[in-house]
Design an enzyme around this catalytic site. Structure first.
Site, short mmCIF file in Angstrom:
data_model
loop_
_atom_site.label_atom_id
_atom_site.label_comp_id
_atom_site.label_asym_id
_atom_site.label_seq_id
_atom_site.Cartn_x
_atom_site.Cartn_y
_atom_site.Cartn_z
N HIS A 118 0.85 -1.20 0.00
CA HIS A 118 0.00 0.00 0.00
C HIS A 118 0.88 1.24 0.00
O HIS A 118 1.99 1.25 0.55
CB HIS A 118 -0.98 0.01 1.17
CG HIS A 118 -0.38 0.03 2.54
ND1 HIS A 118 0.02 1.18 3.17
CD2 HIS A 118 -0.10 -0.98 3.42
CE1 HIS A 118 0.49 0.90 4.37
NE2 HIS A 118 0.44 -0.41 4.54
N ASP A 120 -0.26 4.39 0.99
CA ASP A 120 -0.62 5.37 2.01
C ASP A 120 0.17 5.14 3.29
O ASP A 120 0.60 4.02 3.59
CB ASP A 120 -2.11 5.35 2.29
CG ASP A 120 -2.61 4.02 2.83
OD1 ASP A 120 -2.26 2.98 2.24
OD2 ASP A 120 -3.33 4.00 3.85
N ASP A 153 6.48 0.72 6.73
CA ASP A 153 5.03 0.49 6.59
C ASP A 153 4.43 1.50 5.60
O ASP A 153 3.97 2.56 6.01
CB ASP A 153 4.38 0.64 7.97
CG ASP A 153 2.93 0.22 7.97
OD1 ASP A 153 2.48 -0.42 6.99
OD2 ASP A 153 2.22 0.56 8.94
N GLU A 187 -4.96 1.55 3.03
CA GLU A 187 -4.85 0.41 3.95
C GLU A 187 -4.92 0.86 5.39
O GLU A 187 -5.53 0.20 6.24
CB GLU A 187 -3.54 -0.34 3.69
CG GLU A 187 -3.42 -1.68 4.44
CD GLU A 187 -2.86 -1.57 5.84
OE1 GLU A 187 -2.95 -2.54 6.61
OE2 GLU A 187 -2.35 -0.48 6.20
N GLU A 188 -4.26 1.99 5.70
CA GLU A 188 -4.24 2.48 7.07
C GLU A 188 -5.62 2.95 7.52
O GLU A 188 -5.83 3.20 8.71
CB GLU A 188 -3.23 3.62 7.21
CG GLU A 188 -1.79 3.25 6.86
CD GLU A 188 -1.16 2.27 7.83
OE1 GLU A 188 -1.82 1.92 8.83
OE2 GLU A 188 -0.01 1.85 7.61
N ASP A 214 1.33 -10.52 1.46
CA ASP A 214 1.20 -9.15 1.94
C ASP A 214 2.14 -8.96 3.13
O ASP A 214 2.81 -9.89 3.57
CB ASP A 214 -0.26 -8.89 2.35
CG ASP A 214 -0.55 -7.42 2.63
OD1 ASP A 214 0.22 -6.56 2.18
OD2 ASP A 214 -1.57 -7.14 3.30
N HIS A 456 4.69 3.54 12.63
CA HIS A 456 3.68 4.47 13.14
C HIS A 456 4.24 5.36 14.25
O HIS A 456 3.46 5.93 15.03
CB HIS A 456 2.44 3.72 13.66
CG HIS A 456 1.63 3.08 12.59
ND1 HIS A 456 0.32 2.69 12.79
CD2 HIS A 456 1.92 2.74 11.32
CE1 HIS A 456 -0.16 2.15 11.67
NE2 HIS A 456 0.80 2.17 10.77
#
Length: 483
Positions: A118, A120, A153, A187-188, A214, A456
């Site tokens: 992903h 994002d 991520d 995705e987030e 994934d 994150h």
């Protein structure tokens, strides 16, 4: 006396059986062929990821919140950076921002498979700006690392997939079966605008997948489990997910004349009850598969416990359930995360609310969770579902697809014990369940074991050597899946 002799004989037999089980529980590692050296330009790969990070593709749960220029700018950057990929593969833009590529095979009867990532990322908190060694969207390549939001991520894995395809095309490789690459843009924010729409398109096209790979499991230190080796974990199942709102109401009033129990007090009691009365731990299928894989590598007495779960299951569940990491593997967890009450210090709340995040064990369900909550908090607490998803299906560890993934990990990370495990976090791979025979989740970056806490958070980074190891993983995965 006969009863005593019989009891002693039964005990001796039990000890003998447990001993035999333990002795014959040999260490298991996925078989992998010796890897062929792959010539990769580390500096170029690092700089390519750096360029991706500079696009501030911050996630949004709504279309209005999407920075169109950032996402479309990343589209253009990817097209410019990977010219052979865009010359060879068919590209389709899904729902304005997500990307789907198809690499047409030469004609194998095997089902296609899909590699996903992903684009994002979560925001970088301005309040922790001083904790970043380099600005979060600088993409700085310093001290052997690529720094920035998304390095792990998951623009790092996105880059690794695209780099691997570009490399294979440079080498003249042609796959025998079709390969898809899916890149979501939310995705987030649960993937409803990205992955869900990609799957809807694939269903419309009549596509059925052998497997999906994934993000997910990582390479980690086995020492906490008593294993003198690194462990490479493949997520074969995701826990379910639920955000629930708990509400307590009262008449309110002045804080100088509080009732025996306020709305805030009732809500606090409900949260305390949820934390105290947890759902029961179980030996779920992913955990059992993990014990089968790592049991032979454990030290005494853990190896005895793992080899004889028919009698030692209560010990295993009690031991794992004692700590937060182990507890997440054996039961549905509850995490109160947000609270609201009165608007002023001297005003009684007429309505107090809490948001509680639940991660649902594969042996439980949303319905079972709701029943447990209502029984625990009592009839005076209102329970509202914000969003809820069931646990995913458990993907087979006996399939050819799993063997390809596990075997590739064994090639690239030859010092690791490869094991399936239950993934406690959530990804948007769950949307692919209707069209995929198996979904496997793995992050092929060795450095993530040291930098997992930066995901994150401030200081997110990926080591350049680790990034290149991830590229090598996907190169070999494509080749192995072709055999």
């Amino acid at each position: 006396m006969i009863f005593v002799y019989a009891l002693l004989a039964l005990l001796a037999l039990l000890i003998a059986v447990m001993s035999v089980n333990t002795i014959y529980k040999r260490p298991q590692k996925a078989d992998g062929k010796p890897p062929e050296p792959i010539a990769l330009d580390k500096n170029m790969i690092a700089q390519n990821l750096s360029g991706m990070i500079r696009f501030q593709t911050i996630t949004s749960a709504t279309e209005d919140g999407i920075d169109s220029e950032a996402f479309l700018g990343l589209h253009r950057y990817i097209e410019k950076t990977y010219p052979l990929l865009h010359k060879t593969l068919h590209k389709k833009v899904i729902n304005a921002y997500s990307l789907l590529y198809k690499w047409t095979g030469t004609g194998s009867d095997k089902k296609p498979y899909l590699m996903m990532a992903h684009m994002d990322v979560v925001p970088a908190d301005d309040r922790t700006a001083d904790k970043w060694a380099y600005p979060p969207f600088s993409g700085a390549v310093e001290q052997g690392y690529v720094w920035g939001r998304g390095a792990l991520d998951m623009k790092g894995q996105l880059a690794a997939i695209l780099e691997s395809v570009e490399h294979l095309l440079e080498q003249g490789f042609e796959p025998s079966r079709d390969i898809y690459i899916a890149i979501g843009h939310d995705e987030e924010s649960m993937g409803e605008m990205g992955a869900q729409k990609i799957v809807a398109h694939l269903i419309k096209e009549g596509v059925s997948l052998d497997f999906v790979i994934d993000e997910g499991g990582v390479v980690m230190d086995g020492a906490p489990m008593g294993i003198k080796a690194k462990i490479a974990t493949i997520g074969i199942c995701e826990k379910g997910y639920a955000d629930l709102r708990l509400i307590a109401e009262s008449s309110g009033g002045h804080a100088s004349r509080p009732p025996r129990q306020t709305a805030v007090g009732a809500l606090a009691a409900a949260i305390t009850a949820l934390e105290k009365k947890r759902m029961k731990p179980t030996l779920n299928e992913p955990l059992k598969n993990m014990m089968d894989a790592v049991g032979g590598h454990l030290k005494f007495p853990l190896n005895v416990i793992a080899a004889n779960l028919f009698i030692t299951k209560p010990l295993l569940l009690a031991g794992l359930g004692a700590g937060p990491t182990g507890s997440a593997m054996v039961r549905t967890t509850a995490a109160p995360t947000m609270l609201t009450g009165s608007s002023a210090p001297n005003v009684l709340a007429e309505r107090a609310e809490a948001i509680v995040n639940f991660r649902i064990s594969p042996d439980d369900s949303v319905e079972k969770l709701l029943k447990h909550i209502r029984k625990t908090v009592g009839k005076h607490i209102i329970v509202q579902i914000i969003q809820a998803y069931e646990p995913s299906d458990v993907s087979s560890t006996r399939s050819d697809a799993y063997q390809v993934v596990a075997g590739t990990i064994a090639q690239v990370f030859s010092d690791c014990v490869v094991t399936p495990y239950l993934m406690v976090a959530a990804t948007d791979s769950r949307w692919y369940a209707p069209i995929a025979d198996g979904i496997y989740r793995f992050i092929p970056f060795r450095s993530v074991s040291e930098d997992l806490s930066t995901i994150h958070a401030a200081g997110e980074r990926v080591h350049v050597d680790s990034l290149c190891e991830g590229v090598a993983f996907f190169v070999r995965l494509v080749k192995n899946a072709n055999e």
